[in-house]
Design a protein around this motif. Structure first.
Motif, PDB file in Angstrom:
ATOM      1  N   GLU A  24      12.907   5.674 -10.628  1.00 16.14           N
ATOM      2  CA  GLU A  24      11.490   5.615 -10.232  1.00 16.14           C
ATOM      3  C   GLU A  24      10.904   4.225 -10.440  1.00 16.14           C
ATOM      4  O   GLU A  24      10.086   3.760  -9.655  1.00 16.14           O
ATOM      5  N   GLY A  25      11.310   3.541 -11.493  1.00 17.24           N
ATOM      6  CA  GLY A  25      10.819   2.189 -11.743  1.00 17.24           C
ATOM      7  C   GLY A  25      11.256   1.204 -10.680  1.00 17.24           C
ATOM      8  O   GLY A  25      10.539   0.258 -10.370  1.00 17.24           O
ATOM      9  N   LEU A  26      12.410   1.420 -10.087  1.00 12.86           N
ATOM     10  CA  LEU A  26      12.878   0.546  -9.012  1.00 12.86           C
ATOM     11  C   LEU A  26      12.148   0.841  -7.704  1.00 12.86           C
ATOM     12  O   LEU A  26      11.883  -0.063  -6.923  1.00 12.86           O
ATOM     13  N   LEU A  27      11.819   2.097  -7.477  1.00  9.53           N
ATOM     14  CA  LEU A  27      11.162   2.467  -6.227  1.00  9.53           C
ATOM     15  C   LEU A  27       9.704   2.034  -6.182  1.00  9.53           C
ATOM     16  O   LEU A  27       9.174   1.746  -5.117  1.00  9.53           O
ATOM     17  N   LEU A  28       9.033   1.996  -7.321  1.00  6.99           N
ATOM     18  CA  LEU A  28       7.616   1.654  -7.346  1.00  6.99           C
ATOM     19  C   LEU A  28       7.365   0.197  -6.979  1.00  6.99           C
ATOM     20  O   LEU A  28       6.350  -0.124  -6.399  1.00  6.99           O
ATOM     21  N   ASP A  29       8.276  -0.669  -7.330  1.00  2.00           N
ATOM     22  CA  ASP A  29       8.061  -2.094  -7.113  1.00  2.00           C
ATOM     23  C   ASP A  29       8.890  -2.585  -5.928  1.00  2.00           C
ATOM     24  O   ASP A  29       9.393  -3.694  -5.928  1.00  2.00           O
ATOM     25  N   LYS A  30       9.034  -1.762  -4.908  1.00  2.43           N
ATOM     26  CA  LYS A  30       9.892  -2.083  -3.783  1.00  2.43           C
ATOM     27  C   LYS A  30       9.329  -3.209  -2.919  1.00  2.43           C
ATOM     28  O   LYS A  30      10.019  -4.142  -2.562  1.00  2.43           O
ATOM     29  N   THR A  31       8.072  -3.133  -2.571  1.00  4.09           N
ATOM     30  CA  THR A  31       7.465  -4.158  -1.728  1.00  4.09           C
ATOM     31  C   THR A  31       6.174  -4.656  -2.366  1.00  4.09           C
ATOM     32  O   THR A  31       5.527  -3.936  -3.120  1.00  4.09           O
ATOM     33  N   ARG A  32       5.826  -5.849  -2.011  1.00  5.49           N
ATOM     34  CA  ARG A  32       4.577  -6.440  -2.497  1.00  5.49           C
ATOM     35  C   ARG A  32       3.858  -7.064  -1.312  1.00  5.49           C
ATOM     36  O   ARG A  32       4.491  -7.618  -0.423  1.00  5.49           O
ATOM     37  N   PRO A  33       2.531  -7.013  -1.308  1.00  6.44           N
ATOM     38  CA  PRO A  33       1.797  -7.666  -0.217  1.00  6.44           C
ATOM     39  C   PRO A  33       1.880  -9.182  -0.360  1.00  6.44           C
ATOM     40  O   PRO A  33       2.080  -9.706  -1.451  1.00  6.44           O
ATOM     41  N   SER A  34       1.728  -9.861   0.746  1.00  5.89           N
ATOM     42  CA  SER A  34       1.756 -11.321   0.696  1.00  5.89           C
ATOM     43  C   SER A  34       0.519 -11.833  -0.024  1.00  5.89           C
ATOM     44  O   SER A  34      -0.486 -11.144  -0.141  1.00  5.89           O
ATOM     45  N   ARG A  35       0.597 -13.063  -0.481  1.00  4.87           N
ATOM     46  CA  ARG A  35      -0.525 -13.655  -1.212  1.00  4.87           C
ATOM     47  C   ARG A  35      -1.752 -13.787  -0.335  1.00  4.87           C
ATOM     48  O   ARG A  35      -2.856 -13.515  -0.737  1.00  4.87           O
ATOM     49  N   ILE A  36      -1.530 -14.255   0.886  1.00  4.13           N
ATOM     50  CA  ILE A  36      -2.648 -14.525   1.785  1.00  4.13           C
ATOM     51  C   ILE A  36      -2.597 -13.501   2.914  1.00  4.13           C
ATOM     52  O   ILE A  36      -1.585 -13.390   3.600  1.00  4.13           O
ATOM     53  N   PRO A  37      -3.669 -12.751   3.116  1.00  7.92           N
ATOM     54  CA  PRO A  37      -3.644 -11.796   4.228  1.00  7.92           C
ATOM     55  C   PRO A  37      -3.594 -12.529   5.563  1.00  7.92           C
ATOM     56  O   PRO A  37      -4.202 -13.581   5.733  1.00  7.92           O
ATOM     57  N   LYS A  38      -2.850 -11.970   6.499  1.00 14.39           N
ATOM     58  CA  LYS A  38      -2.729 -12.591   7.813  1.00 14.39           C
ATOM     59  C   LYS A  38      -4.042 -12.461   8.572  1.00 14.39           C
ATOM     60  O   LYS A  38      -4.776 -11.494   8.404  1.00 14.39           O
ATOM     61  N   LEU A  39      -4.308 -13.458   9.393  1.00 16.06           N
ATOM     62  CA  LEU A  39      -5.504 -13.426  10.225  1.00 16.06           C
ATOM     63  C   LEU A  39      -5.327 -12.401  11.338  1.00 16.06           C
ATOM     64  O   LEU A  39      -4.226 -12.221  11.861  1.00 16.06           O
ATOM     65  N   ALA A  40      -6.405 -11.780  11.709  1.00 10.25           N
ATOM     66  CA  ALA A  40      -6.362 -10.819  12.810  1.00 10.25           C
ATOM     67  C   ALA A  40      -6.107 -11.564  14.122  1.00 10.25           C
ATOM     68  O   ALA A  40      -6.449 -12.740  14.269  1.00 10.25           O
TER      69      ALA A  40
END
Length: 120
Positions: A24-40
């Motif tokens: 479960e500890g490995l699955l929770l930290d699978k992805t992270r958002p990028s530092r800067i959100p992309k522009l629309a």
């Protein structure tokens, strides 16, 4: 590590998380958002549309800083969008007329000089 294509530190972090929380500890930290959100896409389209129009006030062409202020984004974002769309802001494909009231008379004088030179 080389088979997975990750660094030693990543594997070490995974081992620590696995020892603390199991799978479960490995699955929770699978992805992270990028530092800067992309522009629309709408923002990028707006910047491209602005670039095709006239710059504000007395400026002769769009600069990155002026575009960033008008669009409400960072200079880096403007530069990235211009580069992605192949837009050099300093190159205008259309002829710009002067707002000088004597412009037409001056053009006639200059063209007249060239015509006279060719007749000689």
């Amino acid at each position: 590590m080389s088979l997975a294509g990750v660094s030693k530190t990543a594997v070490w972090r995974w081992r620590v998380r696995f020892m603390e929380a199991g799978v479960e500890g490995l699955l929770l930290d699978k992805t992270r958002p990028s530092r800067i959100p992309k522009l629309a896409y709408e923002v990028a389209d707006g910047i491209v549309a602005l670039n095709l129009g006239e710059p504000p006030s007395e400026t002769t062409h769009w600069t990155g800083l002026v575009m960033a202020q008008v669009a409400g984004v960072s200079l880096t974002s403007v530069q990235r969008i211009w580069r992605a769309h192949g837009l050099p802001p300093y190159r205008i494909r259309t002829f710009k007329l002067s707002h000088d009231p004597t412009f037409a008379a001056r053009v006639c004088d200059i063209v007249g000089l060239y015509v006279e030179r060719d007749r000689s």
